[in-house]
Design a protein around this motif. Sequence first.
Motif, mmCIF file in Angstrom:
data_model
loop_
_atom_site.group_PDB
_atom_site.id
_atom_site.type_symbol
_atom_site.label_atom_id
_atom_site.label_comp_id
_atom_site.label_asym_id
_atom_site.label_seq_id
_atom_site.Cartn_x
_atom_site.Cartn_y
_atom_site.Cartn_z
ATOM 1 N N ALA A 1 50.816 30.032 31.897
ATOM 2 C CA ALA A 1 49.556 31.107 31.655
ATOM 3 C C ALA A 1 50.311 31.812 32.667
ATOM 4 O O ALA A 1 50.563 32.610 33.242
ATOM 5 N N GLN B 1 47.328 28.186 24.140
ATOM 6 C CA GLN B 1 45.875 28.022 23.903
ATOM 7 C C GLN B 1 45.426 29.436 24.883
ATOM 8 O O GLN B 1 46.358 30.100 25.194
ATOM 9 N N VAL B 2 44.798 29.944 24.402
ATOM 10 C CA VAL B 2 43.923 30.706 25.249
ATOM 11 C C VAL B 2 42.990 30.209 25.970
ATOM 12 O O VAL B 2 42.392 29.344 26.037
ATOM 13 N N LYS B 3 42.579 31.131 27.053
ATOM 14 C CA LYS B 3 41.614 30.874 28.379
ATOM 15 C C LYS B 3 40.303 31.393 27.979
ATOM 16 O O LYS B 3 40.320 32.660 27.821
ATOM 17 N N GLU C 1 37.705 27.337 30.473
ATOM 18 C CA GLU C 1 38.469 26.403 29.586
ATOM 19 C C GLU C 1 39.803 27.054 28.161
ATOM 20 O O GLU C 1 39.214 28.088 27.823
ATOM 21 N N TRP C 2 40.417 26.053 28.256
ATOM 22 C CA TRP C 2 41.656 26.321 27.475
ATOM 23 C C TRP C 2 40.954 26.060 26.053
ATOM 24 O O TRP C 2 40.865 24.664 25.791
ATOM 25 N N ASP D 1 42.741 25.562 21.664
ATOM 26 C CA ASP D 1 43.800 25.415 20.601
ATOM 27 C C ASP D 1 43.152 26.456 19.972
ATOM 28 O O ASP D 1 42.574 26.463 19.744
ATOM 29 N N THR E 1 43.961 38.488 27.781
ATOM 30 C CA THR E 1 43.841 37.504 26.701
ATOM 31 C C THR E 1 44.422 36.519 27.747
ATOM 32 O O THR E 1 45.902 37.058 27.529
ATOM 33 N N THR E 2 44.096 35.998 28.639
ATOM 34 C CA THR E 2 44.570 34.930 28.982
ATOM 35 C C THR E 2 45.280 33.710 28.106
ATOM 36 O O THR E 2 44.107 33.164 27.460
ATOM 37 N N HIS E 3 46.546 33.176 28.397
ATOM 38 C CA HIS E 3 47.065 32.357 26.879
ATOM 39 C C HIS E 3 48.854 31.699 27.498
ATOM 40 O O HIS E 3 48.799 32.183 28.790
ATOM 41 N N ARG E 4 48.985 30.375 27.512
ATOM 42 C CA ARG E 4 49.619 29.302 27.834
ATOM 43 C C ARG E 4 50.273 28.429 26.175
ATOM 44 O O ARG E 4 49.763 28.975 24.829
#
Length: 138
Positions: free
Chosen positions: A31, A50-52, A57-58, A60, A87-90
Motif C-alpha cells: 500500500a 486495489q484502491v482504498k 475498505e480495499w 478491486d 489515492t492509497t493503492h496496492r
Amino acid sequence: MIEGSHKTLLRILHYPGMTGEEEVGAIRAAAHEDINLITLLPAANEPGLQVKGQDGEWIDVPCDFGNLIINIGDMLQEASGGYFPSTTHRVINPVGTDMSKPRVSLPLFLHPKPEVVLSNRYTADSYLMERLRELGVI
Ligand SMILES: O=C(O)CCC(=O)C(=O)O
Ligand SMILES: [Fe+2]
C-alpha cells in the motif's frame, strides 16, 4: 504546468507469475500513495490493483481493456490543501489458477515542471526532493 516536464515518467512494470515459493502475506506492491501529481494507469493485463475507499475498505479495480485509471498523487493533495486526498493503492497477489500468470502494467507518473508552486510551503522540485530524501534514494 505539466507539458514538457522532464520529471514525468512512464514505468513498465512486470510482475512475474508466482511460483508458490512466495512468503506468506507477500503482495506485489505494498500500500502506498504516488508522490507525483496524477498517475494515469491504462488497465493492466491482469487484475490485482486495489484502491482504498474512504471507509478504509480495499476496492478491486477492474482491468477491462481500454479502462484508464487516474490516481491522485501527493503533489495534488498538497496543491489542493487536502481537498483531493491522494489515492492509497496496492497490488495484491493472484490466487488459484491465476497464480502463475504474469502481470504487466504501465503507469504514467505525471510531474509538474520543477518551478511550479504547489503551496506556500513547496514547489514541485522542493517537494520531490524532500520526499526522495525521506525515502533515502538521494
Ligand atoms: O501495477 C500497478 O497497477 C500499480 C503500480 C503502482 O502503483 C506504482 O508503480 O506506483
Ligand atoms: Fe503507485
